[in-house]
Design a protein around this motif. Structure first.
Motif, PDB file in Angstrom:
ATOM      1  N   PHE A 142      32.616  14.554  35.382  1.00  0.00           N
ATOM      2  CA  PHE A 142      32.305  15.698  36.005  1.00  0.00           C
ATOM      3  C   PHE A 142      30.812  15.868  36.774  1.00  0.00           C
ATOM      4  CE2 PHE A 142      30.740  15.644  31.412  1.00  0.00           C
ATOM      5  CZ  PHE A 142      29.259  15.752  31.707  1.00  0.00           C
ATOM      6  N   PRO A 143      30.605  16.664  37.716  1.00  0.00           N
ATOM      7  CA  PRO A 143      29.466  16.691  38.169  1.00  0.00           C
ATOM      8  C   PRO A 143      28.368  17.409  37.417  1.00  0.00           C
ATOM      9  CG  PRO A 143      30.923  17.896  39.571  1.00  0.00           C
ATOM     10  CD  PRO A 143      31.692  17.752  38.208  1.00  0.00           C
ATOM     11  N   GLY A 144      27.121  16.696  37.483  1.00  0.00           N
ATOM     12  CA  GLY A 144      25.891  17.045  37.067  1.00  0.00           C
ATOM     13  C   GLY A 144      25.089  17.404  38.224  1.00  0.00           C
ATOM     14  N   ALA A 145      23.662  17.879  37.579  1.00  0.00           N
ATOM     15  CA  ALA A 145      22.575  18.237  38.488  1.00  0.00           C
ATOM     16  C   ALA A 145      21.308  17.788  38.083  1.00  0.00           C
ATOM     17  CB  ALA A 145      22.825  19.520  38.986  1.00  0.00           C
TER      18      ALA A 145
ATOM     19  N   ASN B 137      25.775  28.253  35.948  1.00  0.00           N
ATOM     20  CA  ASN B 137      27.384  28.730  35.685  1.00  0.00           C
ATOM     21  C   ASN B 137      27.625  30.247  36.493  1.00  0.00           C
ATOM     22  OD1 ASN B 137      27.732  26.770  33.686  1.00  0.00           O
ATOM     23  ND2 ASN B 137      26.763  27.850  32.211  1.00  0.00           N
ATOM     24  N   ARG B 138      26.412  31.130  36.896  1.00  0.00           N
ATOM     25  CA  ARG B 138      26.815  32.322  37.614  1.00  0.00           C
ATOM     26  C   ARG B 138      27.551  31.692  38.889  1.00  0.00           C
ATOM     27  NH1 ARG B 138      23.387  35.406  40.793  1.00  0.00           N
ATOM     28  NH2 ARG B 138      21.602  33.988  40.621  1.00  0.00           N
ATOM     29  N   PHE B 139      26.918  30.597  39.469  1.00  0.00           N
ATOM     30  CA  PHE B 139      27.556  30.114  40.781  1.00  0.00           C
ATOM     31  C   PHE B 139      28.755  29.210  40.531  1.00  0.00           C
ATOM     32  CE2 PHE B 139      23.087  31.009  41.609  1.00  0.00           C
ATOM     33  CZ  PHE B 139      23.177  31.924  42.538  1.00  0.00           C
ATOM     34  N   ASN B 140      28.831  28.616  39.293  1.00  0.00           N
ATOM     35  CA  ASN B 140      29.917  27.645  39.067  1.00  0.00           C
ATOM     36  C   ASN B 140      31.378  28.343  39.342  1.00  0.00           C
ATOM     37  OD1 ASN B 140      29.123  25.215  38.703  1.00  0.00           O
ATOM     38  ND2 ASN B 140      28.759  25.383  36.378  1.00  0.00           N
ATOM     39  N   LYS B 141      31.220  29.757  38.794  1.00  0.00           N
ATOM     40  CA  LYS B 141      32.370  30.769  38.913  1.00  0.00           C
ATOM     41  C   LYS B 141      33.124  30.540  40.391  1.00  0.00           C
ATOM     42  CE  LYS B 141      30.631  33.888  35.354  1.00  0.00           C
ATOM     43  NZ  LYS B 141      29.984  35.302  35.321  1.00  0.00           N
ATOM     44  N   GLU B 142      32.358  30.266  41.313  1.00  0.00           N
ATOM     45  CA  GLU B 142      32.919  30.267  42.856  1.00  0.00           C
ATOM     46  C   GLU B 142      33.611  28.968  43.132  1.00  0.00           C
ATOM     47  OE1 GLU B 142      30.419  31.953  45.806  1.00  0.00           O
ATOM     48  OE2 GLU B 142      29.335  32.932  44.355  1.00  0.00           O
ATOM     49  N   PHE B 143      33.773  28.084  42.138  1.00  0.00           N
ATOM     50  CA  PHE B 143      34.243  26.517  42.365  1.00  0.00           C
ATOM     51  C   PHE B 143      35.315  26.315  41.461  1.00  0.00           C
ATOM     52  CE2 PHE B 143      29.772  26.729  44.081  1.00  0.00           C
ATOM     53  CZ  PHE B 143      29.952  26.161  45.441  1.00  0.00           C
TER      54      PHE B 143
ATOM     55  N   TYR C 191      37.002  21.251  38.413  1.00  0.00           N
ATOM     56  CA  TYR C 191      36.390  19.978  38.428  1.00  0.00           C
ATOM     57  C   TYR C 191      35.309  19.756  39.213  1.00  0.00           C
ATOM     58  CZ  TYR C 191      38.811  20.133  43.240  1.00  0.00           C
ATOM     59  OH  TYR C 191      39.042  20.513  44.570  1.00  0.00           O
ATOM     60  N   GLU C 192      34.656  20.961  40.231  1.00  0.00           N
ATOM     61  CA  GLU C 192      33.790  20.941  40.873  1.00  0.00           C
ATOM     62  C   GLU C 192      32.409  21.352  40.316  1.00  0.00           C
ATOM     63  OE1 GLU C 192      34.902  21.766  45.524  1.00  0.00           O
ATOM     64  OE2 GLU C 192      35.560  23.542  44.012  1.00  0.00           O
ATOM     65  N   GLN C 193      32.634  22.031  39.259  1.00  0.00           N
ATOM     66  CA  GLN C 193      31.663  22.761  38.561  1.00  0.00           C
ATOM     67  C   GLN C 193      30.748  21.937  37.880  1.00  0.00           C
ATOM     68  OE1 GLN C 193      33.519  25.654  35.900  1.00  0.00           O
ATOM     69  NE2 GLN C 193      34.337  26.775  37.436  1.00  0.00           N
ATOM     70  N   VAL C 194      29.390  22.042  38.023  1.00  0.00           N
ATOM     71  CA  VAL C 194      28.291  21.477  37.244  1.00  0.00           C
ATOM     72  C   VAL C 194      28.201  21.713  35.772  1.00  0.00           C
ATOM     73  CG1 VAL C 194      25.827  21.172  37.155  1.00  0.00           C
ATOM     74  CG2 VAL C 194      26.886  21.442  39.376  1.00  0.00           C
ATOM     75  N   LYS C 195      28.448  20.714  35.191  1.00  0.00           N
ATOM     76  CA  LYS C 195      28.539  20.953  33.692  1.00  0.00           C
ATOM     77  C   LYS C 195      27.173  20.717  32.958  1.00  0.00           C
ATOM     78  CE  LYS C 195      33.024  21.592  33.467  1.00  0.00           C
ATOM     79  NZ  LYS C 195      33.648  21.555  34.780  1.00  0.00           N
TER      80      LYS C 195
END
Length: 588
Positions: free
Chosen positions: A491-494, A535-541, A544-548
Motif C-alpha cells: 500500500f502507499p505510505g507517506a 484519511n479525510r482526503f483518502n476518501k476521494e481515492f 489501493y491508492e489510499q495512504v495507509k
C-alpha cells in the motif's frame, strides 16, 4: 511604424523607449524605492555592450549570471544579447558542485554575481574552469571586480560595431542556455533561441489584463525561464517592474507597490490563505461566523457559473465585509495573479476568484520557453482544476500512455552537448515529450494528473500516481511537505513534514506541550491528528491508492540539502535513500 520583435533586444527601441517610463524598473535600497528610467536602462545596457567588446567578448561566448532578482540582472542580460553572446543564468542557491559542472559544461567566459557570498561560491567553482576570465559583482565586494568596471572600459566608438553585430543576429540564433534543476542526474542545458521565447510571450500577452499604466511586483528568480519570459512580456506591454526585497518582505512590498499583477508559485498563495484563515479562526462571536460564512461562499465559487440571485447577493456582501481585506493585503489593485511551477489547489483558485482576485494557473517546462497552456483572464476562458487551453501557436496531443506531447515555435533547439537526450525529448515528428501525464477536458482544457516517471506499482499490481495524492493531502493546513512512497509495497505510505505554525496552535488549544519540532512529531496525539487529515482526503481515492501509514519528520526538505529542486519539487530518489530505514519500517 513599429518594427516587429524578432530578437529579444528589439524590445528596447520598440517598447522600453516607446513607452519611455520613469520607472521601467525599481528596487528598494536603504528603505527607498530607487527607479530606473527608460533612458538610464538603455544607456547602461549600451555601455555594458561596448565594454564587452573592449574585453574581447565574441558572438557565441557564454556568460553566467548568478544573482537574486535586481535591475542589474536585466541590464547584463540585454548587454550580453547585443554582442551576440549567450547568457547562462543560474540559481543563487544551488551548490558549488553544480556551478563547477555548469561552468565547465558551458565553457563560461565571464561570471556576474550579486553579492559577496555568491562571489565566494563562484570563485571556488571557477578554480576548475580555465575558460573563466573574470568574475564581476553587482555589490561592492572587497577583492572583487565590480560590474561597473566593464562600463568603465567601454569605448563608444564601438557603437557602429554593436549595430553591425545586432543586424547579424537572427531570430533563431541561440539566446540563452538554461540549466534545468532536474529531480535526477546532472543539470541539462536547455538551448533557447530568441524566437522560442518571443513566440511564447506573444502567444500569451493578449490574455493579460494589463497595460502601460500598470505595475508588476517580481519576486520569483529571474534565472527561471517563466519569470524571465513574463518580464519580457511586461516590457512588451509597458508595465513597470518592481522587485521585492526578498521573500520575507513580499507582504510589505505589495502594500508599497500596489501592483496590478504578479507571478507566484502555489505555495505562496497557500501560505497567504492559511494565514488569513488562521486569523479568521481567532475571531470571536459574530465576526468569526461572518468570516466562516464568507469563506464557505468562496469555496463554492466558479467564475464560469452564475450562482443565482441569492448566492450573488450574499457574495457581494461577503466581498464588502470580508474579501475586501484580502484585496487590501495584496495592495488593492490586483487584476491577475499568475500561478505556475506546481499544481494549484482548486479551492484556492475558487476562493481568490470569489474575493475578486483572479488567479490564472498555467503549465509549461523550460524546454518550451516555458508556457504550454494557460487559463485566460481576458477574455475569460478557463476551467478551475485545469491549466487551461494550449498557448497560441502550439498543439497538444495525448499519447496512448497518457503522456502530454507538445509541438510549437517555443520548443527548444535541444540539450547542450547532449544529442541522445535531445532525441529522447523531441521525437522524429517534432513532438516534445513532457514526461507529464494528462488529459484534455471538454477537448481543450489541459488537466495534469501526474509525472510519467513518478507513477509506481504496488505489490498488488496497481498503479499509483503519487503527485495526485500529494497535491490533495497538502490541502490540509497541518501539512507543509509530503512525499508518497510505496513502490513494490502492499500500500502507499507517506513521509510528512507538518506545518509547524498551525501545529503549535493546535497543540496549545489541546494542552499538549510543544518543546521542539523533533519532540512534537513523536507525539501520539499529533500523529493521530495528521493521520485523520490524511484519511479525510483518502476518501476521494480508490482503496489501493489510499495512504495507509505515515511517518512525521521534523526537518523540512531544502534545496541546500539536495532534497528538493530550486522549483521545490521533491528529489524522490534522494529522499527515499535518506529515509530508507524509516520507509521500510512502515511495511514491517
Amino acid at each position: 511604424m513599429s518594427q516587429p520583435i524578432i530578437r529579444i533586444f528589439d524590445l528596447l527601441p520598440e517598447s522600453i523607449a516607446k513607452f519611455n517610463k520613469s520607472d521601467v524598473f525599481a528596487s528598494k535600497i536603504k528603505g527607498e524605492w530607487v527607479k530606473i528610467s527608460a533612458t538610464e536602462f538603455i544607456d547602461s545596457i549600451n555601455q555594458l555592450s561596448y565594454g564587452f567588446l573592449k574585453l574581447g567578448v565574441k558572438k557565441g561566448d557564454k556568460i553566467a549570471i548568478i544573482s537574486e532578482s535586481r535591475p542589474e540582472w536585466n541590464i547584463v542580460d540585454f548587454g550580453i544579447q547585443q554582442v551576440g553572446a549567450i547568457s547562462v543564468p543560474l540559481y543563487p542557491n544551488i551548490t558549488v558542485e553544480d556551478y563547477k559542472y555548469i561552468f565547465q559544461d558551458a565553457d563560461i567566459t565571464y561570471v556576474f554575481v550579486g553579492d559577496e557570498a555568491l562571489f565566494e561560491k563562484a570563485k571556488e567553482a571557477a578554480k576548475i574552469a580555465p575558460s573563466i576570465k573574470a568574475i564581476y559583482t553587482f555589490d561592492q565586494v572587497k577583492g572583487a571586480n565590480h560590474w561597473k568596471e566593464v562600463h568603465a572600459v567601454a569605448n563608444e566608438t564601438n557603437q557602429s560595431k554593436i549595430e553591425e553585430i545586432k543586424k547579424s543576429i537572427k531570430t533563431d540564433d541561440l539566446l540563452t542556455l538554461i540549466y534545468t534543476s532536474g529531480t535526477t542526474g546532472k543539470p541539462k542545458g536547455v538551448m533557447l533561441t530568441h524566437q522560442n521565447i518571443i513566440s511564447d510571450f506573444e502567444g500569451c500577452k493578449d490574455y493579460f489584463p494589463i497595460d502601460a499604466e500598470c505595475r508588476a511586483l517580481s519576486f520569483l528568480p529571474l534565472n527561471h525561464v517563466y519569470e524571465r519570459m513574463v518580464l519580457y512580456l511586461y516590457m512588451r506591454l509597458g508595465v513597470s517592474i518592481y522587485y521585492a526585497q526578498n521573500m520575507a518582505t513580499i507582504a510589505e512590498d505589495l502594500k508599497d507597490v500596489k501592483p496590478q499583477i504578479f507571478t507566484t508559485v502555489p505555495r505562496l498563495l497557500e501560505k497567504v490563505y492559511d494565514k488569513i484563515v488562521a486569523k479568521g479562526y481567532e475571531l470571536g462571536g459574530l465576526k468569526r461566523r461572518i468570516f466562516l460564512w464568507a469563506l464557505d461562499l468562496g469555496l463554492k465559487y466558479d467564475p464560469n457559473i452564475d450562482g443565482g440571485w441569492w448566492y450573488n447577493q450574499q457574495l457581494k456582501l461577503a466581498q464588502k465585509l470580508v474579501f475586501s481585506k484580502w484585496q487590501e493585503a495584496l495592495g488593492g489593485n490586483i487584476r491577475m495573479i499568475c500561478s505556475g511551477a506546481a499544481a494549484l489547489q482548486p479551492r484556492l483558485a475558487r476562493v481568490f476568484w470569489a474575493a475578486g482576485i483572479p488567479v490564472s494557473e498555467g503549465y509549461g517546462m523550460t524546454e518550451a520557453s516555458p508556457v504550454i497552456a494557460t487559463n485566460r483572464v481576458k477574455p475569460l476562458d478557463l476551467r478551475i482544476g485545469t491549466v487551461g487551453p494550449v498557448v497560441d501557436g502550439g498543439t497538444i496531443k495525448i499519447a496512448d500512455d497518457g503522456e502530454i506531447l507538445y509541438k510549437g515555435p517555443n520548443v527548444m533547439v535541444g540539450y547542450y552537448n547532449l544529442p541522445e537526450q535531445t532525441k529522447e525529448a523531441i521525437d522524429a515528428d517534432g513532438w516534445l515529450h513532457t514526461g507529464d501525464i494528462g488529459k484534455l477536458e471538454e477537448g481543450r482544457y489541459l488537466k495534469i494528473t501526474d509525472r510519467k516517471k513518478e507513477i509506481f506499482k504496488t505489490s498488488g499490481g496497481k498503479y499509483v500516481a503519487p503527485q495526485v495524492l500529494e497535491n490533495k493531502i497538502k490541502e490540509s493546513v497541518y501539512v507543509e511537505q509530503i512525499m508518497v512512497v510505496g513502490e513494490g509495497q502492499k500500500f502507499p505510505g507517506a513521509l510528512i513534514i507538518p506545518e509547524f505554525v498551525a501545529l503549535k496552535e493546535w497543540a496549545k488549544a489541546h494542552n499538549i506541550p510543544y518543546t521542539s519540532e523533533a519532540e512534537i512529531v513523536k507525539n501520539h496525539d499529533i500523529h493521530h491528528l495528521i493521520m485523520d487529515e490524511v484519511n479525510r482526503f483518502n476518501k476521494e481515492f480508490a482503496p489501493y491508492e489510499q495512504v495507509k501509514k505515515i511517518e512525521l519528520l521534523a526537518e523540512p526538505w531544502t534545496i541546500e540539502n539536495g532534497e528538493i529542486t530550486p522549483t521545490l519539487k521533491p528529489k524522490r530518489k534522494v529522499i527515499v535513500g535518506k529515509y530508507k530505514d524509516l520507509i521500510e519500517g512502515m511495511y514491517e
